[in-house]
Design a protein around this motif. Structure first.
Motif, PDB file in Angstrom:
ATOM      1  N   SER A 101     -71.348 -12.445 -13.889  1.00  0.00           N
ATOM      2  CA  SER A 101     -71.128 -13.652 -13.082  1.00  0.00           C
ATOM      3  C   SER A 101     -69.809 -13.560 -12.320  1.00  0.00           C
ATOM      4  O   SER A 101     -69.722 -13.973 -11.160  1.00  0.00           O
ATOM      5  N   PHE A 102     -68.794 -13.015 -12.972  1.00  0.00           N
ATOM      6  CA  PHE A 102     -67.499 -12.837 -12.308  1.00  0.00           C
ATOM      7  C   PHE A 102     -67.624 -11.850 -11.151  1.00  0.00           C
ATOM      8  O   PHE A 102     -67.079 -12.075 -10.064  1.00  0.00           O
ATOM      9  N   ALA A 103     -68.341 -10.759 -11.379  1.00  0.00           N
ATOM     10  CA  ALA A 103     -68.534  -9.770 -10.319  1.00  0.00           C
ATOM     11  C   ALA A 103     -69.249 -10.398  -9.122  1.00  0.00           C
ATOM     12  O   ALA A 103     -68.876 -10.169  -7.967  1.00  0.00           O
ATOM     13  N   THR A 104     -70.264 -11.206  -9.396  1.00  0.00           N
ATOM     14  CA  THR A 104     -70.993 -11.873  -8.313  1.00  0.00           C
ATOM     15  C   THR A 104     -70.093 -12.844  -7.565  1.00  0.00           C
ATOM     16  O   THR A 104     -70.086 -12.879  -6.330  1.00  0.00           O
ATOM     17  N   ASP A 107     -67.679 -11.014  -5.312  1.00  0.00           N
ATOM     18  CA  ASP A 107     -68.299 -10.041  -4.414  1.00  0.00           C
ATOM     19  C   ASP A 107     -67.843  -8.620  -4.746  1.00  0.00           C
ATOM     20  O   ASP A 107     -67.472  -7.840  -3.874  1.00  0.00           O
ATOM     21  N   SER A 108     -67.848  -8.316  -6.044  1.00  0.00           N
ATOM     22  CA  SER A 108     -67.466  -6.987  -6.510  1.00  0.00           C
ATOM     23  C   SER A 108     -68.577  -6.425  -7.385  1.00  0.00           C
ATOM     24  O   SER A 108     -69.623  -7.053  -7.563  1.00  0.00           O
ATOM     25  N   GLN A 109     -68.345  -5.252  -7.944  1.00  0.00           N
ATOM     26  CA  GLN A 109     -69.386  -4.578  -8.712  1.00  0.00           C
ATOM     27  C   GLN A 109     -68.751  -3.757  -9.819  1.00  0.00           C
ATOM     28  O   GLN A 109     -67.793  -3.017  -9.578  1.00  0.00           O
ATOM     29  N   THR A 110     -69.268  -3.899 -11.039  1.00  0.00           N
ATOM     30  CA  THR A 110     -68.788  -3.036 -12.112  1.00  0.00           C
ATOM     31  C   THR A 110     -69.260  -1.611 -11.835  1.00  0.00           C
ATOM     32  O   THR A 110     -70.404  -1.389 -11.444  1.00  0.00           O
ATOM     33  N   LEU A 111     -68.367  -0.651 -12.027  1.00  0.00           N
ATOM     34  CA  LEU A 111     -68.710   0.744 -11.764  1.00  0.00           C
ATOM     35  C   LEU A 111     -69.612   1.294 -12.862  1.00  0.00           C
ATOM     36  O   LEU A 111     -70.458   2.141 -12.626  1.00  0.00           O
ATOM     37  N   ALA A 263     -60.379 -16.442  -7.540  1.00  0.00           N
ATOM     38  CA  ALA A 263     -59.577 -16.122  -6.355  1.00  0.00           C
ATOM     39  C   ALA A 263     -58.763 -14.847  -6.573  1.00  0.00           C
ATOM     40  O   ALA A 263     -58.607 -14.031  -5.658  1.00  0.00           O
ATOM     41  N   LEU A 264     -58.256 -14.656  -7.788  1.00  0.00           N
ATOM     42  CA  LEU A 264     -57.492 -13.445  -8.094  1.00  0.00           C
ATOM     43  C   LEU A 264     -58.379 -12.207  -8.057  1.00  0.00           C
ATOM     44  O   LEU A 264     -57.903 -11.103  -7.772  1.00  0.00           O
ATOM     45  N   GLY A 265     -59.658 -12.384  -8.354  1.00  0.00           N
ATOM     46  CA  GLY A 265     -60.575 -11.254  -8.408  1.00  0.00           C
ATOM     47  C   GLY A 265     -61.119 -10.822  -7.066  1.00  0.00           C
ATOM     48  O   GLY A 265     -61.733  -9.755  -6.965  1.00  0.00           O
TER      49      GLY A 265
END
Length: 268
Positions: A101-104, A107-111, A263-265
């Motif tokens: 949920s945090f990645a979504t 707008d990031s992605q776990t490697l 926001a930090l992410g």
């Protein structure tokens, strides 16, 4: 009624035992074969397995330049790369669902596990049945590929979610992040220049730590020192910039989905 209940219980026990055997440590060789076969489907020209079956050899041979490029493509994220350690479904504060949920939200992605390489690692079962002697070379290779993608994309911020303490049970010191990903970040930070020699061409992202244990005063100085030592060990001229690092505590009572944490992410 009783015989039917007995049959149900027996089926349950049979399934449980079968599932346990499926991921028994002795099954490592079989799982390695599955993993290598899957990788070869994407890299048919590779000369050797990404992970040889143990024993006798447990060293990764990367092989040809084309093979390097293929593995590099398998590790490519579709969005900004997100690093993490210590998330598991037994912790509602730091479950895998919270991580996704945090990645979504950012707008990031776990490697791992969300890149193709990460999915192949999970699908094969090697992470559940193989020991560190086998997995360490894989994590070293995967971490380098993950970090190199961040560098190639000139990712401005690297976000690291930490849910481990430095010491105690399952400490940060023993994590994949500390043992391999931090090393890969440091190497890609100073070990490559984008075009030509010169400090303006060195990848120097902001490092944003989010500490779910609430131990930023311990974790950030420790990781900064380790990062600096790793970078300097390569023999490059290195101007460490502590101002590029920041850490935000998010212990119990805080949520990764709080607006200020999200926001930090996000990337700048």
């Amino acid at each position: 009624m009783v015989p039917l209940l007995l049959i149900v219980v027996q089926l349950f026990l049979f399934t449980a035992v079968r599932s346990e055997r499926l991921f028994h440590p002795d099954d490592c060789t079989k799982r390695l074969e599955i993993f290598n076969r899957e990788v070869k489907q994407h890299c048919p020209f590779m000369e050797k397995d990404l992970l040889p079956a143990p024993p006798p050899s447990t060293t990764i041979t990367v092989g040809t330049i084309r093979y390097r490029r293929c593995v590099h493509e398998l590790a490519k994220p579709e969005r900004a790369g997100l690093l993490w350690t210590g998330f598991w479904d037994g912790d509602p504060h730091a479950s895998m669902n919270v991580l996704k949920s945090f990645a979504t939200a950012t707008d990031s992605q776990t490697l791992h596990p969300d890149t193709h390489l990460g999915q192949l690692m999970d699908k094969s079962g090697i992470l559940k049945v193989c020991d560190s002697e086998v997995l360490n070379p894989l994590w070293a290779t995967a971490s380098d590929q993950f970090a190199s993608h961040m560098r190639y994309e000139w990712q401005k911020k690297v976000v690291v979610l930490i849910n481990k303490k430095l010491h105690g049970e399952r400490p940060l010191l023993h994590s994949v992040f500390y043992q391999f990903e931090l090393y890969a970040l440091a190497f890609n930070h100073v070990g490559y220049l984008r075009t030509q020699a010169g400090p303006q061409n060195v990848w120097q992202p902001d490092i944003q730590l989010i500490d779910l244990q609430g131990t930023c005063t311990e974790s950030m100085p420790f990781l900064q020192k380790s990062f600096k030592n790793i970078a300097e060990s390569f023999g490059f001229v290195f101007n460490f910039k502590p101002e590029k690092w920041s850490c935000e505590d998010c212990p119990s009572g805080c949520s990764l989905l709080d607006p200020e944490i999200v926001a930090l992410g996000r990337q700048p």
